[in-house]
Enzyme design. Structure first.
Site, PDB file in Angstrom:
ATOM      1  N   ARG A  80       0.863  -1.193   0.000  1.00  0.00           N
ATOM      2  CA  ARG A  80       0.000   0.000   0.000  1.00  0.00           C
ATOM      3  C   ARG A  80       0.893   1.235   0.000  1.00  0.00           C
ATOM      4  O   ARG A  80       1.718   1.412   0.890  1.00  0.00           O
ATOM      5  CB  ARG A  80      -0.869  -0.042   1.261  1.00  0.00           C
ATOM      6  N   ARG A 150      -1.909   6.771   9.585  1.00  0.00           N
ATOM      7  CA  ARG A 150      -1.973   6.247   8.211  1.00  0.00           C
ATOM      8  C   ARG A 150      -2.046   7.377   7.173  1.00  0.00           C
ATOM      9  O   ARG A 150      -2.024   8.550   7.518  1.00  0.00           O
ATOM     10  CB  ARG A 150      -3.216   5.359   8.077  1.00  0.00           C
ATOM     11  N   LYS A 212      -3.865   1.406  14.977  1.00  0.00           N
ATOM     12  CA  LYS A 212      -3.886   2.276  13.806  1.00  0.00           C
ATOM     13  C   LYS A 212      -4.521   3.629  14.140  1.00  0.00           C
ATOM     14  O   LYS A 212      -5.366   3.722  15.054  1.00  0.00           O
ATOM     15  CB  LYS A 212      -4.644   1.617  12.667  1.00  0.00           C
ATOM     16  N   LYS A 214      -6.039   7.352  12.224  1.00  0.00           N
ATOM     17  CA  LYS A 214      -6.431   7.888  10.916  1.00  0.00           C
ATOM     18  C   LYS A 214      -6.792   9.369  10.994  1.00  0.00           C
ATOM     19  O   LYS A 214      -7.497   9.776  11.913  1.00  0.00           O
ATOM     20  CB  LYS A 214      -7.607   7.081  10.373  1.00  0.00           C
ATOM     21  N   CYS A 431     -15.429  -3.103   0.037  1.00  0.00           N
ATOM     22  CA  CYS A 431     -14.032  -3.356   0.382  1.00  0.00           C
ATOM     23  C   CYS A 431     -13.480  -4.443  -0.545  1.00  0.00           C
ATOM     24  O   CYS A 431     -14.223  -5.041  -1.316  1.00  0.00           O
ATOM     25  CB  CYS A 431     -13.934  -3.807   1.835  1.00  0.00           C
ATOM     26  N   CYS A 437      -8.091 -10.824   0.870  1.00  0.00           N
ATOM     27  CA  CYS A 437      -8.153 -10.439   2.282  1.00  0.00           C
ATOM     28  C   CYS A 437      -8.278 -11.668   3.191  1.00  0.00           C
ATOM     29  O   CYS A 437      -9.242 -12.431   3.085  1.00  0.00           O
ATOM     30  CB  CYS A 437      -9.328  -9.499   2.529  1.00  0.00           C
ATOM     31  N   CYS A 476     -16.503  -8.221   6.104  1.00  0.00           N
ATOM     32  CA  CYS A 476     -16.448  -8.668   7.499  1.00  0.00           C
ATOM     33  C   CYS A 476     -16.665  -7.460   8.403  1.00  0.00           C
ATOM     34  O   CYS A 476     -16.671  -6.323   7.928  1.00  0.00           O
ATOM     35  CB  CYS A 476     -15.111  -9.369   7.796  1.00  0.00           C
ATOM     36  N   CYS A 480     -14.226  -2.185   6.416  1.00  0.00           N
ATOM     37  CA  CYS A 480     -13.387  -1.332   5.569  1.00  0.00           C
ATOM     38  C   CYS A 480     -14.195  -0.594   4.503  1.00  0.00           C
ATOM     39  O   CYS A 480     -13.804   0.488   4.067  1.00  0.00           O
ATOM     40  CB  CYS A 480     -12.309  -2.158   4.886  1.00  0.00           C
TER      41      CYS A 480
END
Ligand code: SRM
Ligand code: SF4
Length: 567
Positions: A80, A150, A212, A214, A431, A437, A476, A480
């Site tokens: 990424r 991120r 994480k 953001k 997503c 994934c 899931c 995302c």
């Protein structure tokens, strides 16, 4: 028994030990790169490579077959890129496209909903080439994954106005400011010599963040970055066509665990207004408060939203003020009126042009109906400006000169890049999910187009095909696809089965609530047909689908997600 339980909860997570022992994110990645016995990474390195922007994956479509052949799973990495504000020049795009063709298993590029792109299917032996290619064109993949700040989002298209331009500059500045300072990335991937200095992470610390993190910079009235889902947000406040400061909102996040009532989605809350000169010190104070106060004993409870809920907004705010030596002023008035991207041509400040193109799922590939990859490549070959990736997985060809406008339009038209789509499709998102994934429970990207066609047919049948409904699918409950900020949200439960959430709103500041659990696509469509039909008959003038669902109490409105989400 109870005591033991407490003790377990207070132990640091495995990931904390990995970070602590990693020597500033080095681990033994270099040794693993030399290891030809496996295509994967071993031990802690599996997690550490994420800080360098890569995830180890395997093709889930091939798992059974390879297992039967007694072969190792088809390990390959997803990389990424870091691209604050989503800007990449057309010339750089050519290199990315070439790399995808020559060195990845899937030969596609995937735009993400955080304004960057991913390359799936890079074999371990090709990883250094990938990072070196990025480096040669002035890019990197540092800090696009794991427990760091991120890729920073910002309202799309900086060429549209001076305000957009300055929002982009802020996004870039914040991104650079919060980057890890370790030299590990350069040493491992770019073969830069290890210099005899001591590593130091003045902001992130030796064990980096608990989870994480953001960030967004957003220019009202477009909430095109979905700011309420982010840990730290700067909403631009303007005067005389200049940004004079920002309202600061913190603590948004969307992921849950099916059935785990200790997890819930949360919308970012207001801390206050600050003037522009205080942006970096406030950013540092928010990040370090979360660094020091975030829960490092339970990753499901580690994000900023849980820290804020544990200590309370006012305590969190006071700590940030103390650390930054800045007092928040009262929030300045602001409002949002839409999300999503505006497609087609826009004239820019310098009298050049932008063309915003809808990319279903952000997947840059060619298929029978559209030659997205070839079309973009041809455009990149003649375009002297930028590609701008949006937070909705779309692309803006920006800074198009008058000279190139017609040529670019012709290429876009002949490759199916300019198409008349329904507002439903243009606002849809899914997503990645299968096959790459590892956490996917149900299809998302691969079923979105088919599913949208079915819902389009329903909308056409009831005469509401010109209306916008924000419909999103996540494979899931990590969410995302930002399903928990949509009017119709699907979240995967098992192959072919989803939870159906309803009642988010158009601008993205209302969390939808579960309507039906664990149902098939066919069942979902039956429910949607009934609801869309009812909406088409009984809605008030201009009433959005999500608002109708709430007014008619088809689901209960979520006001306080901590209590309302699960009850
Ligand atoms: Fe995500 C993990 C893809 C945006 C919440 N996400 C993953 C991984 C890396 C799976 C993994 O950990 O192994 C997925 C890789 C799939 C693949 O094959 O590419 C993945 N997430 C994506 C992307 C590509 C979805 C997309 O189709 O665009 C997005 C990449 C953004 C980027 O460029 O950085 C992406 N992920 C999001 C968002 C939406 C957003 O940020 O606006 C969320 C929900 C917002 C939030 O953070 O609350 C999100 N992803 C997660 C989570 C849950 C985190 C948590 O708080 O518990 C995970 C799992 C984890 O981190 O443990 C996850
Ligand atoms: Fe994977 Fe789940 Fe994220 Fe979809 S929502 S990309 S299935 S982690």
């Amino acid at each position: 028994m109870k005591k033991n339980h407490k003790k377990i909860l207070l132990e640091k997570t495995k990931e904390e030990n990995i970070k602590e022992n990693s020597n500033y994110l080095r681990g033994t990645i270099i040794d693993d790169l030399k290891n030809e016995i496996t295509n994967g990474f071993t031990g802690d390195n599996f997690s550490l490579i994420r800080f360098h922007g890569m995830y180890q994956q395997d093709d889930r479509d091939l798992r059974i077959e390879r297992n039967e052949q007694k072969l190792e799973p088809r390990y390959a990495m997803m990389l990424r890129c870091r691209l604050p504000g989503g800007i990449i020049s057309a010339k750089k795009w050519l290199k990315i496209d070439q790399f995808a063709n020559e060195n990845t298993l899937y030969r596609t590029i995937r735009l993400t909903n955080r304004q960057t792109f991913q390359l799936h299917g890079i074999l371990k032996k090709k990883l250094k080439d990938a990072h070196k290619m990025l480096h040669e064109i002035g890019l990197d993949a540092l800090a696009t994954a794991n427990d760091v700040n991120r890729n920073v989002l910002c309202t799309s298209n900086p060429d549209q106005s001076l305000l957009h331009k300055s929002c982009y500059e802020w996004a870039k500045k914040i991104s650079d400011f919060l980057l890890p300072k370790t030299k590990a990335y350069a040493e491992i991937w770019l073969d830069q010599e290890k210099v005899a200095t001591t590593d130091h992470e003045p902001i992130l610390g030796k064990t980096y963040l608990p989870r994480k993190f953001k960030t967004t910079v957003v220019l009202p009235p477009y909430n095109d970055v979905d700011l309420y889902a982010n840990d730290m947000n700067f909403i631009a406040i303007t005067e005389n066509n200049k940004i004079i400061g920002f309202n600061v909102l913190v603590g948004g996040g969307l992921s849950i665990n099916h059935g785990n009532k200790n997890t819930w989605p949360f919308l970012a809350v207001e801390l206050g207004y600050i003037t522009s000169e205080n942006v970096l010190s406030i950013a540092q104070a928010i990040v370090t408060t979360q660094r020091d106060w975030g829960n490092r004993t339970d990753r499901k409870n580690a994000k900023t939203r849980y820290t804020i809920q544990r200590v309370g907004v006012s305590v969190f705010k006071k700590e940030v003020e103390k650390r930054a030596n800045v007092n928040f002023e009262t929030i300045r008035p602001y409002y949002f009126n839409s999300r999503g991207d505006k497609f087609g041509w826009t004239k820019n400040i310098n009298n050049d042009w932008s063309l915003t193109i809808f990319i279903q799922n952000g997947r840059i590939d060619d298929n029978k109906k559209q030659l997205v990859k070839t079309g973009l490549l041809k455009i990149a070959n003649l375009h002297e400006g930028n590609f701008r990736l949006t937070a909705n997985q779309n692309i803006v060809i920006s800074k198009i000169s008058n000279k190139n406008k017609q040529k670019i339009e012709e290429i876009a038209l002949s490759h199916g890049l300019i198409k008349k789509n329904t507002p439903l499709r243009e606002h849809s998102m899914a997503c990645v999910s299968f096959p790459t994934c590892p956490l996917a429970m149900a299809e998302a990207e691969r079923m979105l187009s088919f599913f949208i066609t079915q819902v389009e047919n329903i909308m056409l049948k009831y005469g509401v095909e010109k209306e916008i409904i924000i419909l999103r699918i996540s494979g899931c409950p990590n969410g995302c696809g930002r399903s928990l900020l949509s009017e119709i949200g699907l979240i995967g439960k098992a192959i072919g089965r989803y939870n159906l959430y309803l009642g988010g709103n158009r601008i993205g500041n209302r969390i939808p609530k579960i309507y039906k659990e664990n149902i098939t696509v066919k069942e979902i469509l039956t429910h949607l047909e009934f609801l869309i039909k009812t909406w088409s008959i009984k809605r008030k003038i201009k009433e959005d689908f999500g608002d109708f669902i709430i007014r008619k109490r088809i689901v209960k409105e979520i006001i306080d997600p901590i209590h309302d989400f699960w009850n």
